[in-house]
Design a protein around this motif. Structure first.
Motif, PDB file in Angstrom:
ATOM      1  N   ASP A 204       0.862  -1.178   0.000  1.00 56.44           N
ATOM      2  CA  ASP A 204       0.000   0.000   0.000  1.00 56.44           C
ATOM      3  C   ASP A 204       0.895   1.224   0.000  1.00 56.44           C
ATOM      4  N   VAL A 205       0.713   2.094  -0.981  1.00 62.69           N
ATOM      5  CA  VAL A 205       1.581   3.254  -1.166  1.00 62.69           C
ATOM      6  C   VAL A 205       0.775   4.538  -1.072  1.00 62.69           C
ATOM      7  N   THR A 206       1.305   5.503  -0.325  1.00 64.85           N
ATOM      8  CA  THR A 206       0.686   6.828  -0.211  1.00 64.85           C
ATOM      9  C   THR A 206       1.765   7.884  -0.377  1.00 64.85           C
ATOM     10  N   GLU A 207       1.415   8.964  -1.083  1.00 65.90           N
ATOM     11  CA  GLU A 207       2.341  10.091  -1.231  1.00 65.90           C
ATOM     12  C   GLU A 207       1.749  11.305  -0.536  1.00 65.90           C
ATOM     13  N   LYS A 208       2.567  11.998   0.233  1.00 70.22           N
ATOM     14  CA  LYS A 208       2.079  13.034   1.154  1.00 70.22           C
ATOM     15  C   LYS A 208       1.338  14.183   0.473  1.00 70.22           C
ATOM     16  N   THR A 209       1.790  14.608  -0.716  1.00 68.43           N
ATOM     17  CA  THR A 209       1.167  15.767  -1.361  1.00 68.43           C
ATOM     18  C   THR A 209      -0.160  15.425  -2.026  1.00 68.43           C
ATOM     19  N   ASN A 210      -0.441  14.104  -2.186  1.00 65.73           N
ATOM     20  CA  ASN A 210      -1.714  13.694  -2.792  1.00 65.73           C
ATOM     21  C   ASN A 210      -2.127  12.370  -2.176  1.00 65.73           C
ATOM     22  N   LEU A 211      -2.731  12.455  -0.996  1.00 64.79           N
ATOM     23  CA  LEU A 211      -3.022  11.251  -0.215  1.00 64.79           C
ATOM     24  C   LEU A 211      -4.080  10.355  -0.853  1.00 64.79           C
ATOM     25  N   LYS A 212      -4.944  10.914  -1.702  1.00 71.05           N
ATOM     26  CA  LYS A 212      -6.034  10.144  -2.289  1.00 71.05           C
ATOM     27  C   LYS A 212      -5.627   9.421  -3.567  1.00 71.05           C
ATOM     28  N   GLU A 213      -4.493   9.778  -4.137  1.00 68.84           N
ATOM     29  CA  GLU A 213      -4.079   9.192  -5.412  1.00 68.84           C
ATOM     30  C   GLU A 213      -3.611   7.747  -5.220  1.00 68.84           C
ATOM     31  N   HIS A 214      -4.002   6.895  -6.175  1.00 67.09           N
ATOM     32  CA  HIS A 214      -3.553   5.502  -6.166  1.00 67.09           C
ATOM     33  C   HIS A 214      -2.483   5.346  -7.241  1.00 67.09           C
ATOM     34  N   TYR A 215      -1.287   4.997  -6.819  1.00 68.12           N
ATOM     35  CA  TYR A 215      -0.169   4.907  -7.742  1.00 68.12           C
ATOM     36  C   TYR A 215       0.042   3.462  -8.186  1.00 68.12           C
ATOM     37  N   LYS A 216       0.373   3.315  -9.462  1.00 66.86           N
ATOM     38  CA  LYS A 216       0.676   1.988  -9.985  1.00 66.86           C
ATOM     39  C   LYS A 216       1.974   1.497  -9.358  1.00 66.86           C
ATOM     40  N   THR A 217       1.943   0.265  -8.859  1.00 69.50           N
ATOM     41  CA  THR A 217       3.135  -0.305  -8.226  1.00 69.50           C
ATOM     42  C   THR A 217       3.443  -1.670  -8.820  1.00 69.50           C
ATOM     43  N   GLN A 218       4.717  -2.023  -8.795  1.00 64.81           N
ATOM     44  CA  GLN A 218       5.171  -3.355  -9.185  1.00 64.81           C
ATOM     45  C   GLN A 218       6.139  -3.853  -8.125  1.00 64.81           C
ATOM     46  N   LEU A 219       5.877  -5.042  -7.617  1.00 64.08           N
ATOM     47  CA  LEU A 219       6.776  -5.666  -6.651  1.00 64.08           C
ATOM     48  C   LEU A 219       7.358  -6.908  -7.318  1.00 64.08           C
ATOM     49  N   ILE A 220       8.649  -6.858  -7.629  1.00 62.58           N
ATOM     50  CA  ILE A 220       9.294  -7.908  -8.415  1.00 62.58           C
ATOM     51  C   ILE A 220      10.302  -8.647  -7.547  1.00 62.58           C
ATOM     52  N   LYS A 221      10.158  -9.972  -7.481  1.00 61.45           N
ATOM     53  CA  LYS A 221      11.130 -10.771  -6.735  1.00 61.45           C
ATOM     54  C   LYS A 221      12.381 -10.944  -7.585  1.00 61.45           C
ATOM     55  N   ILE A 222      13.539 -10.642  -6.985  1.00 63.61           N
ATOM     56  CA  ILE A 222      14.810 -10.790  -7.688  1.00 63.61           C
ATOM     57  C   ILE A 222      15.461 -12.116  -7.327  1.00 63.61           C
ATOM     58  N   VAL A 223      15.702 -12.326  -6.036  1.00 60.83           N
ATOM     59  CA  VAL A 223      16.304 -13.570  -5.571  1.00 60.83           C
ATOM     60  C   VAL A 223      16.128 -13.661  -4.057  1.00 60.83           C
ATOM     61  N   ASP A 224      15.935 -14.891  -3.565  1.00 59.99           N
ATOM     62  CA  ASP A 224      15.800 -15.129  -2.124  1.00 59.99           C
ATOM     63  C   ASP A 224      14.738 -14.201  -1.522  1.00 59.99           C
ATOM     64  N   ASP A 225      15.141 -13.355  -0.548  1.00 63.81           N
ATOM     65  CA  ASP A 225      14.191 -12.444   0.105  1.00 63.81           C
ATOM     66  C   ASP A 225      14.300 -11.027  -0.440  1.00 63.81           C
ATOM     67  N   TYR A 226      14.947 -10.868  -1.583  1.00 62.28           N
ATOM     68  CA  TYR A 226      15.214  -9.539  -2.142  1.00 62.28           C
ATOM     69  C   TYR A 226      14.214  -9.207  -3.253  1.00 62.28           C
ATOM     70  N   TYR A 227      13.589  -8.025  -3.120  1.00 62.57           N
ATOM     71  CA  TYR A 227      12.574  -7.570  -4.066  1.00 62.57           C
ATOM     72  C   TYR A 227      12.887  -6.138  -4.507  1.00 62.57           C
ATOM     73  N   LEU A 228      12.333  -5.780  -5.659  1.00 61.45           N
ATOM     74  CA  LEU A 228      12.355  -4.390  -6.111  1.00 61.45           C
ATOM     75  C   LEU A 228      10.917  -3.896  -6.213  1.00 61.45           C
ATOM     76  N   LEU A 229      10.662  -2.765  -5.581  1.00 59.88           N
ATOM     77  CA  LEU A 229       9.344  -2.130  -5.653  1.00 59.88           C
ATOM     78  C   LEU A 229       9.451  -0.901  -6.554  1.00 59.88           C
ATOM     79  N   TYR A 230       8.574  -0.843  -7.565  1.00 64.00           N
ATOM     80  CA  TYR A 230       8.516   0.314  -8.454  1.00 64.00           C
ATOM     81  C   TYR A 230       7.212   1.068  -8.215  1.00 64.00           C
TER      82      TYR A 230
END
Length: 275
Positions: free
Chosen positions: A97-123
């Motif tokens: 769940d992502v929120t940005e302070k200047t626009n709390l109501k906006e829903h931003y597109k996110t991607q959570l990508i598993k790289i290896v083991d317990d390591y992920y990249l969130l975009y």
């Protein structure tokens, strides 16, 4: 004539002093008002930030950020995450769940990508111009992420804390994995150095205790009765402390050994990826 002139000068300086007094009172009043206002009214913190590698608990998860990078050409925030599942069952996936302070109501597109083991990249895509602070709540799929054990469940990325890059460059998963492994090797090396420092400190204390024991044995050689008993009791106490410190050295050496073995495994993974 001179008397009249002196009286006028006195009146002038008295009047000027009164002005300074009044000005000082006004300034003190304004300063006090502003100070109390900040105490009574909660001033928004535009730059709330979670430091890299700080562990944050969310439900059954322990999450920490490894990197924060903002790509200006895409208004894209990339966050490296280590997600450790503390539950007995393995989750089917993770949600954010992502929120940005200047626009709390906006829903931003996110991607959570598993790289290896317990390591992920969130975009986090298309952040608004002038964004100040992003909050990220990670939880197991199907869970709200609520936890009664932590009052600080979210991760925060302030705009000043993110590394700025003009252009986004997509890398292969192996490149991100290599970055992760090198970070873990750095962690292990720091542990080895820290344990070495501990061992040096333990040995220094042992040397000091041995010096005390030699002095006490020399003292006991010419003592009798209760004095000799007290000295021998102190010797036994110091010897017990030495045994405890030697055990601490052994445990520290084992931790350092484990980390050296971990480095060997990580380096083998890196070599395998290079071929």
């Amino acid at each position: 004539m001179e008397k009249r002139l002196l009286e006028k000068l006195k009146q002038f300086f008295d009047h000027k002093e009164n002005i300074y007094r009044a000005l000082a009172v006004v300034l003190i009043t304004i300063y006090t008002f502003l100070f109390l206002s900040r105490l009574l009214v909660r001033v928004p913190d535009d730059y709330k930030n979670t430091a890299l590698r700080t562990k944050v608990n969310t439900g059954d998860l322990t999450v920490q950020m490894t990197s924060k990078t903002f790509y200006a050409d895409r208004d894209l925030l990339e966050v490296g995450l280590m997600i450790d599942n503390n539950a007995n069952s393995i989750p089917t996936g993770y949600s954010v769940d992502v929120t940005e302070k200047t626009n709390l109501k906006e829903h931003y597109k996110t991607q959570l990508i598993k790289i290896v083991d317990d390591y992920y990249l969130l975009y986090i895509h298309r952040l608004p111009a002038g964004w100040t602070n992003v909050s990220v709540l990670v939880h197991a799929a199907g869970s709200s992420g609520e936890s009664s054990f932590s009052s600080n469940q979210k991760l925060y990325v302030s705009e000043p804390s993110a590394v700025k890059k003009k252009h986004f460059e997509s890398l292969q998963a192996s490149a991100y994995a290599a970055r992760y492994y090198r970070m873990l090797i750095g962690d292990c090396n720091r542990v080895i150095v820290k344990e070495g420092e501990k061992q040096a400190g333990y040995r220094k204390n042992i040397s000091a205790l041995n010096s005390q024991i030699r002095a006490l044995k020399d003292q006991a050689s010419y003592q009798t009765g209760s004095d000799k008993q007290d000295t021998e009791s102190n010797i036994m106490s110091y010897q017990s402390q030495i045994v405890s410190l030697q055990n601490d050295i052994g445990q520290s050496q084992n931790r350092a050994k484990d980390n050296r073995q971990e480095i060997d495994l990580l380096q083998k993974k890196l070599k395998k990826m290079a071929h």
